[in-house]
Design a protein around this motif. Structure first.
Motif, PDB file in Angstrom:
ATOM      1  N   GLY A   3       0.739  -1.087  -0.069  1.00  0.00           N
ATOM      2  CA  GLY A   3       0.072   0.157   0.043  1.00  0.00           C
ATOM      3  C   GLY A   3       0.743   1.168   0.055  1.00  0.00           C
ATOM      4  N   ARG A  40      -3.964  -1.753  -6.250  1.00  0.00           N
ATOM      5  CA  ARG A  40      -4.669  -1.304  -5.112  1.00  0.00           C
ATOM      6  C   ARG A  40      -6.242  -0.817  -5.437  1.00  0.00           C
ATOM      7  N   PHE A  45      -3.027   3.867  -2.342  1.00  0.00           N
ATOM      8  CA  PHE A  45      -1.699   3.699  -2.524  1.00  0.00           C
ATOM      9  C   PHE A  45      -0.928   5.195  -2.422  1.00  0.00           C
TER      10      PHE A  45
END
Length: 261
Positions: A3, A40, A45
């Motif tokens: 992430g 993601r 992100f």
């Protein structure tokens, strides 16, 4: 799933050779960030590029490593020491000891730290005589990676980079396609299934005569080699007045480049 990502390093990670907007550069790390962000779906992100061209290992460790630790991302890529190795009189064993100290700091705070090897410079006119020195340093990098459990982005073995089209006009930094190949290799290193192959063969090149090659060499020496030597003699760095790109939006990066995947 990753992430957040922080890129630490020098001109290679800053992206020199891969032109972006307003005189800045994109580069493999930015392209790799797009690959990670696309995986993601939450859209949360976070990406920061701390790299600055021309920086030596100790400068990177002093300026960038603490910031990377402070940001505490899921992933850090750490490429450093190359500018030290190409300087006359440096000892790759000693540089590797300082490299290991930095890796120890990063791995103590970061979940995944990817380290990179140096390029195989057999085709680079100014640097081919340093091939053995770079190989020695690479051996240390791989050993450090083994000790600290770091994935290794192996640039030495990336055969696609042996083609001159992987390199920019200065023959010291990757071209946009070269940076793209490295981003693809980084994705595969972390197990991301990408449709494009970093080792995809290059299209055939038309034959070049000896005169063409010699003319290119003379022009390259005048435009790039002489200024590079001049900076070394004056103790100057290409990054003396450059600041890091900092936090970037992957959506913005996508507007600058064709997506890697």
């Amino acid at each position: 799933m990753i992430g957040s990502y922080v890129a630490v390093g020098d001109s290679f990670t800053e992206g020199v050779g891969d032109p972006g907007p307003d005189g800045s550069y994109v580069g493999w790390a930015d392209r790799f960030a797009v690959v990670l962000a696309d995986r993601r779906p939450e859209g949360d992100f976070k990406y920061t590029n701390l790299a600055v061209r021309g920086k030596l290992l100790d400068q990177i460790v002093a300026d960038q490593v603490p910031r990377a630790v402070e940001l505490a991302p899921d992933l850090v890529t750490f490429c450093a020491g190359g500018n030290d190795i190409i300087r006359p009189g440096t000892d790759p064993d000693e540089v590797a000891e300082r490299f290991e100290d930095a890796v120890a700091k990063l791995t103590a705070a970061i979940g995944t730290v990817v380290v990179t090897t140096g390029f195989d410079t057999r085709g680079v006119p100014v640097l081919k005589h340093l091939r053995g020195k770079i190989a020695t340093y690479n051996g240390h990098v791989r050993a450090v990676a083994d000790r600290y459990g770091c994935p290794v982005l192996d640039l030495w073995s990336l055969k696609a980079l042996q083609d001159r089209r992987a390199w920019g006009d200065d023959r010291l930094h990757l071209s946009p396609e070269g940076h793209t190949r490295v981003a693809l290799r980084a994705g595969r290193l972390l197990g991301i299934d990408l449709p494009a192959d970093p080792e995809q063969p290059w299209p055939p090149l038309p034959p070049r005569g000896t005169l063409d090659i010699r003319r290119d060499d003379v022009q390259w020496a005048r435009e790039f080699l002489v200024p590079w030597i001049g900076r070394r003699l004056r103790g100057e760095s290409s990054g003396d007045h450059v600041t890091a790109k900092g936090t970037l939006s992957p959506d913005d990066i996508k507007t600058w480049i064709t997506k890697v995947a």
